[in-house]
Scaffold this motif. Sequence first.
Motif, PDB file in Angstrom:
ATOM      1  N   SER A   1      -8.474   1.936  -0.734  1.00 46.41           N
ATOM      2  CA  SER A   1      -7.365   2.883  -0.867  1.00 46.41           C
ATOM      3  C   SER A   1      -6.158   2.441  -0.035  1.00 46.41           C
ATOM      4  N   ASP A   2      -6.399   1.963   1.174  1.00 46.47           N
ATOM      5  CA  ASP A   2      -5.318   1.472   2.031  1.00 46.47           C
ATOM      6  C   ASP A   2      -4.606   0.278   1.397  1.00 46.47           C
TER       7      ASP A   2
ATOM      8  N   ASP B   1      -2.487   1.554  -1.383  1.00 41.88           N
ATOM      9  CA  ASP B   1      -1.334   2.238  -0.791  1.00 41.88           C
ATOM     10  C   ASP B   1      -0.286   1.216  -0.339  1.00 41.88           C
ATOM     11  N   GLU B   2      -0.741   0.165   0.290  1.00 44.49           N
ATOM     12  CA  GLU B   2       0.169  -0.907   0.747  1.00 44.49           C
ATOM     13  C   GLU B   2       0.905  -1.513  -0.455  1.00 44.49           C
TER      14      GLU B   2
ATOM     15  N   LEU C   1       1.511  -0.140  -3.435  1.00 46.34           N
ATOM     16  CA  LEU C   1       2.365   0.785  -4.171  1.00 46.34           C
ATOM     17  C   LEU C   1       3.500   1.395  -3.354  1.00 46.34           C
ATOM     18  N   THR C   2       3.403   1.355  -2.038  1.00 41.88           N
ATOM     19  CA  THR C   2       4.429   2.031  -1.234  1.00 41.88           C
ATOM     20  C   THR C   2       5.281   1.092  -0.379  1.00 41.88           C
ATOM     21  N   ARG C   3       4.971  -0.177  -0.340  1.00 39.40           N
ATOM     22  CA  ARG C   3       5.746  -1.080   0.517  1.00 39.40           C
ATOM     23  C   ARG C   3       6.698  -1.927  -0.270  1.00 39.40           C
TER      24      ARG C   3
END
Length: 78
Positions: free
Chosen positions: A69-70, A73-74, A76-78
Amino acid sequence: MDYSMGMVVPLVLRSALPGPSATAGARLNPVFQVQGVDAVLHPLDMVSEAMDQLGEKIASLTEQGQLISDALDELLTR
């Protein structure tokens, strides 16, 4: 014929990466042991695939869900 689709995030053999890859082990590319072999999550190569096209299940990374998940997240959001 089963047309259900799923997202596939490939694992790459760590030994197949060029030299001492700086990305292996980073938040985006966590390293997992699969059948005694180091495998690196490669979310940049994520793809949608028909479930009936996947091979036999050989392991589960359920217990590593937070690391996966991390990594997503990295991505899709960075």
